[in-house]
Design an enzyme around this catalytic site. Structure first.
Site, PDB file in Angstrom:
ATOM      1  N   THR A   1       0.815  -1.215   0.000  1.00  0.00           N
ATOM      2  CA  THR A   1       0.000   0.000   0.000  1.00  0.00           C
ATOM      3  C   THR A   1       0.849   1.266   0.000  1.00  0.00           C
ATOM      4  OG1 THR A   1      -1.686  -1.203   1.248  1.00  0.00           O
ATOM      5  CG2 THR A   1      -1.854   1.187   1.231  1.00  0.00           C
ATOM      6  N   GLU A   2       0.333   2.295  -0.679  1.00  0.00           N
ATOM      7  CA  GLU A   2       0.990   3.595  -0.718  1.00  0.00           C
ATOM      8  C   GLU A   2       0.019   4.685  -0.273  1.00  0.00           C
ATOM      9  OE1 GLU A   2       2.936   4.316  -4.430  1.00  0.00           O
ATOM     10  OE2 GLU A   2       4.168   2.500  -4.277  1.00  0.00           O
ATOM     11  N   PRO A   3       0.528   5.861   0.082  1.00  0.00           N
ATOM     12  CA  PRO A   3      -0.355   6.919   0.594  1.00  0.00           C
ATOM     13  C   PRO A   3      -1.507   7.266  -0.336  1.00  0.00           C
ATOM     14  CG  PRO A   3       1.929   7.496   1.009  1.00  0.00           C
ATOM     15  CD  PRO A   3       1.952   6.244   0.163  1.00  0.00           C
TER      16      PRO A   3
ATOM     17  N   THR B   1       2.586  -3.229   8.276  1.00  0.00           N
ATOM     18  CA  THR B   1       2.672  -3.914   9.566  1.00  0.00           C
ATOM     19  C   THR B   1       4.078  -4.461   9.788  1.00  0.00           C
ATOM     20  OG1 THR B   1       0.343  -4.548   9.389  1.00  0.00           O
ATOM     21  CG2 THR B   1       1.689  -5.776  10.966  1.00  0.00           C
TER      22      THR B   1
ATOM     23  N   GLU C   1      -6.224  -6.039   4.159  1.00  0.00           N
ATOM     24  CA  GLU C   1      -6.288  -7.129   3.166  1.00  0.00           C
ATOM     25  C   GLU C   1      -7.473  -6.955   2.220  1.00  0.00           C
ATOM     26  OE1 GLU C   1      -4.142  -9.507   2.696  1.00  0.00           O
ATOM     27  OE2 GLU C   1      -3.026  -9.761   4.548  1.00  0.00           O
TER      28      GLU C   1
ATOM     29  N   THR D   1     -10.835  -3.979   1.775  1.00  0.00           N
ATOM     30  CA  THR D   1     -12.018  -3.601   2.547  1.00  0.00           C
ATOM     31  C   THR D   1     -13.189  -4.536   2.262  1.00  0.00           C
ATOM     32  OG1 THR D   1     -12.821  -2.143   0.798  1.00  0.00           O
ATOM     33  CG2 THR D   1     -11.327  -1.181   2.439  1.00  0.00           C
TER      34      THR D   1
END
Length: 380
Positions: free
Chosen positions: A126-128, A158, A364, A366
């Site tokens: 994931t990225e911003p 994580t 993982e 939504t």
């Protein structure tokens, strides 16, 4: 509780349950309040030989199947969502892809210490700005001689602040979209340019570090590429199939823990001269909590068994993750309600389960993404 498990799985479950009740449950609220990653617990989990449950013995793992791993994840989640989250991220996201896609030398160098519990691992997708469109990433890797150079930012990762290795997704061919994403093994402790820039304060799960990481001209040798150039998105989809089973198992554990606390309280707490479990409203709530937890467990174990059989599992893992994560939040909320004012205090566990459970509907993929995945699998 469902008992449809082979003897070996039941033995592992009882061993892990005893450990969780003895070593984790007494400190679960303390480490959450302190926002402290409990490294000593993971060292003990390594001593129990469960840091690599679904990893082959030849690479330092236990050699168990996905069902056994789901059982272990559930037991940890039953007492601590935070420890459970770091555990499943380490196993399904940081370790399993190396076993599935790595070379023999990569497995020996990077998988073995993860499976043996020398340290925890992380997985950086994931990225911003990417949100649910995980393929929309700005992190890129360019080839320069016999090295890859990584630049970019990853968000909500994580274990990154504690990890001995992190699998990083990066664009290697901007024109190829899904076919232009690759996976790299990064050593946070040794690779210059890797920096944890933020450890997020969160609604829950604060004993599990959630980080933003910066990659600035991180130079990696060629042998840090996992699989082939451009294989990253195919690897990601396979990884998420297993990862969603992990979250489903962890969610089932959260639901189980919340249900047990509410049931016990309802049997001990008296109002108007009788235990509150004898009132229809409370009894019916406890029954519904039990029903939702059992349903989540059955769907999770069904997905795990199909994964172990080598069957297509995208629909089943998404369904299990969707149902179990929502069950965890609903059951935890009901547990708070059953305990009333006490349920809102940190002296009792339901408030922690409630806060922890919400992330299960987000991480993982939504719940909305799970509906999309399941719809596609149904041909809709």
């Amino acid at each position: 509780m469902a008992v449809d498990l082979p003897d070996e799985h039941r033995m592992i479950r009882e061993t892990v349950r005893d450990f969780c009740e003895t070593e984790i449950e007494p400190i679960a609220q303390e480490i959450e309040d302190e926002h402290r990653f409990p490294a000593e617990i993971f060292e003990q989990l390594a001593d129990l030989d469960v840091m690599g449950v679904p990893i082959a013995e030849e690479y330092g793992g236990l050699g168990g199947d996905t069902l056994m791993y789901a059982v272990v994840a559930e037991e940890i989640g039953r007492v601590s969502g935070a420890i459970g989250l770091s555990y499943v991220a380490h196993t399904s996201l940081a370790s399993k892809p190396i076993e599935l896609f790595g070379t023999e030398s990569q497995k020996e160098r990077w998988l073995r210490p993860l499976a043996e519990g020398d340290y925890v691992g992380g997985w950086a997708l994931t990225e911003p700005g990417s949100g649910s469109d995980a393929s929309d990433m700005d992190t890129h890797a360019t080839k320069e001689g016999d090295e890859w150079i990584l630049d970019g930012t990853k968000q909500f990762i994580t274990n990154a602040s504690e990890a001995g290795s992190v699998l990083v997704k990066a664009v290697t061919d901007p024109d190829a979209r899904y076919g232009g994403i690759s996976t790299f093994i990064v050593d946070p402790r040794a690779d210059d340019g890797f920096e944890v820039t933020t450890v997020w304060e969160k609604m829950g799960l604060n004993a599990s570090p959630t980080c933003e990481i910066s990659l600035e001209s991180v130079r990696l040798p060629e042998d840090r590429l996992l699989g082939d150039d451009g294989d990253g998105w195919t690897q990601t989809r396979k990884t998420l199939d297993g990862g969603r089973i992990s979250i489903a198992a962890l969610s089932t554990g959260l639901a189980q823990g919340a249900y047990e606390h509410a049931k016990t309280y309802s049997q001990e707490r008296e109002q108007f001269g009788q235990p509150i479990c004898e009132f229809d409203a409370v009894r019916d709530t406890i029954v519904d909590m039990y029903r939702k937890t059992e349903r989540a467990r059955l769907l999770t174990r069904q997905a795990a068994r199909k994964y172990d059989a080598g069957d297509p599992v995208t629909r089943d893992s998404a369904l299990a993750k969707l149902d179990a994560s929502e069950a965890a939040r609903e059951v935890a909320e009901d547990a708070v309600q059953v305990l009333g004012g006490y349920g809102y205090t940190t002296d009792f566990a339901p408030q922690r389960f409630y806060r922890d459970a919400k992330l299960m509907e987000i991480g993982e993929g939504t719940s909305e993404i799970q509906h999309l995945v399941i719809g596609r699998e149904l041909g809709l």
